[in-house]
Write a protein that holds these residues in place. Structure first.
Motif, PDB file in Angstrom:
ATOM      1  N   UNK A 196       0.857  -1.186   0.000  1.00  0.00           N
ATOM      2  CA  UNK A 196       0.000   0.000   0.000  1.00  0.00           C
ATOM      3  C   UNK A 196       0.891   1.233   0.000  1.00  0.00           C
ATOM      4  N   UNK A 197       0.498   2.260  -0.753  1.00  0.00           N
ATOM      5  CA  UNK A 197       1.228   3.515  -0.832  1.00  0.00           C
ATOM      6  C   UNK A 197       0.409   4.591  -0.136  1.00  0.00           C
ATOM      7  N   UNK A 198       1.054   5.326   0.797  1.00  0.00           N
ATOM      8  CA  UNK A 198       0.344   6.372   1.520  1.00  0.00           C
ATOM      9  C   UNK A 198       1.107   7.695   1.442  1.00  0.00           C
ATOM     10  N   UNK A 199       0.367   8.771   1.646  1.00  0.00           N
ATOM     11  CA  UNK A 199       0.909  10.129   1.662  1.00  0.00           C
ATOM     12  C   UNK A 199       1.555  10.370   3.025  1.00  0.00           C
ATOM     13  N   UNK A 200       2.810  10.785   3.023  1.00  0.00           N
ATOM     14  CA  UNK A 200       3.528  11.014   4.267  1.00  0.00           C
ATOM     15  C   UNK A 200       3.018  12.202   5.065  1.00  0.00           C
ATOM     16  N   UNK A 201       2.387  13.173   4.406  1.00  0.00           N
ATOM     17  CA  UNK A 201       1.898  14.360   5.096  1.00  0.00           C
ATOM     18  C   UNK A 201       0.535  14.141   5.732  1.00  0.00           C
ATOM     19  N   UNK A 202      -0.334  13.389   5.051  1.00  0.00           N
ATOM     20  CA  UNK A 202      -1.711  13.238   5.539  1.00  0.00           C
ATOM     21  C   UNK A 202      -2.073  11.816   5.945  1.00  0.00           C
ATOM     22  N   UNK A 255      -7.648   2.806  -3.000  1.00  0.00           N
ATOM     23  CA  UNK A 255      -7.265   2.672  -1.597  1.00  0.00           C
ATOM     24  C   UNK A 255      -5.750   2.648  -1.419  1.00  0.00           C
ATOM     25  N   UNK A 256      -5.011   2.927  -2.497  1.00  0.00           N
ATOM     26  CA  UNK A 256      -3.556   2.958  -2.433  1.00  0.00           C
ATOM     27  C   UNK A 256      -2.902   1.592  -2.498  1.00  0.00           C
ATOM     28  N   UNK A 257      -3.665   0.541  -2.750  1.00  0.00           N
ATOM     29  CA  UNK A 257      -3.116  -0.819  -2.791  1.00  0.00           C
ATOM     30  C   UNK A 257      -2.616  -1.162  -4.187  1.00  0.00           C
ATOM     31  N   UNK A 258      -1.653  -2.074  -4.224  1.00  0.00           N
ATOM     32  CA  UNK A 258      -1.133  -2.545  -5.498  1.00  0.00           C
ATOM     33  C   UNK A 258      -0.794  -4.015  -5.397  1.00  0.00           C
ATOM     34  N   UNK A 259      -0.684  -4.643  -6.558  1.00  0.00           N
ATOM     35  CA  UNK A 259      -0.308  -6.044  -6.660  1.00  0.00           C
ATOM     36  C   UNK A 259       0.418  -6.223  -7.987  1.00  0.00           C
ATOM     37  N   UNK A 260       1.613  -6.833  -7.934  1.00  0.00           N
ATOM     38  CA  UNK A 260       2.411  -7.058  -9.132  1.00  0.00           C
ATOM     39  C   UNK A 260       2.799  -8.539  -9.173  1.00  0.00           C
TER      40      UNK A 260
END
Length: 104
Positions: A25-31, A59-64
């Protein structure tokens, strides 16, 4: 002819068994909000060759999906600093991207 078909299925099954799904999951470091549509590139560690790519969902999720190997994950999003992550296992976890204040 049957022998060739059977041999083909055997080789195909070995290829499928060696596949791995890398996710996180990728999230924003500020918020701390999920980053939608962040770009991901799975790179060979040895020569930085592109293996596979993806974008995050709402939702910021990924799958590779890729074969098991020695990889780097490049995560980028407009207005944020690009990160390179050493891929240790299939569950990458949360990756925090920090805003890039030098972008105008």
């Amino acid at each position: 002819m049957k022998q060739y078909v059977i041999i083909g299925f055997v080789f195909l099954s070995f290829n499928i068994l060696s596949a791995q799904t890398y996710s996180g999951k990728i999230i924003d470091g500020a918020t701390s909000a999920p980053l939608e549509f962040a770009s991901l590139a799975l790179l060979q560690r040895a020569d930085s060759a592109l293996v596979a790519g993806a974008v995050t969902d709402s939702l910021g999720r990924f799958s590779i999906a890729a074969k098991e190997g020695d990889y780097l994950l490049k995560v980028s999003f407009l207005g944020y600093k690009t990160q390179f992550i050493n891929v240790q296992n299939a569950d990458i976890g949360e990756v925090t991207l920090l805003p890039d204040e030098t972008v105008l």
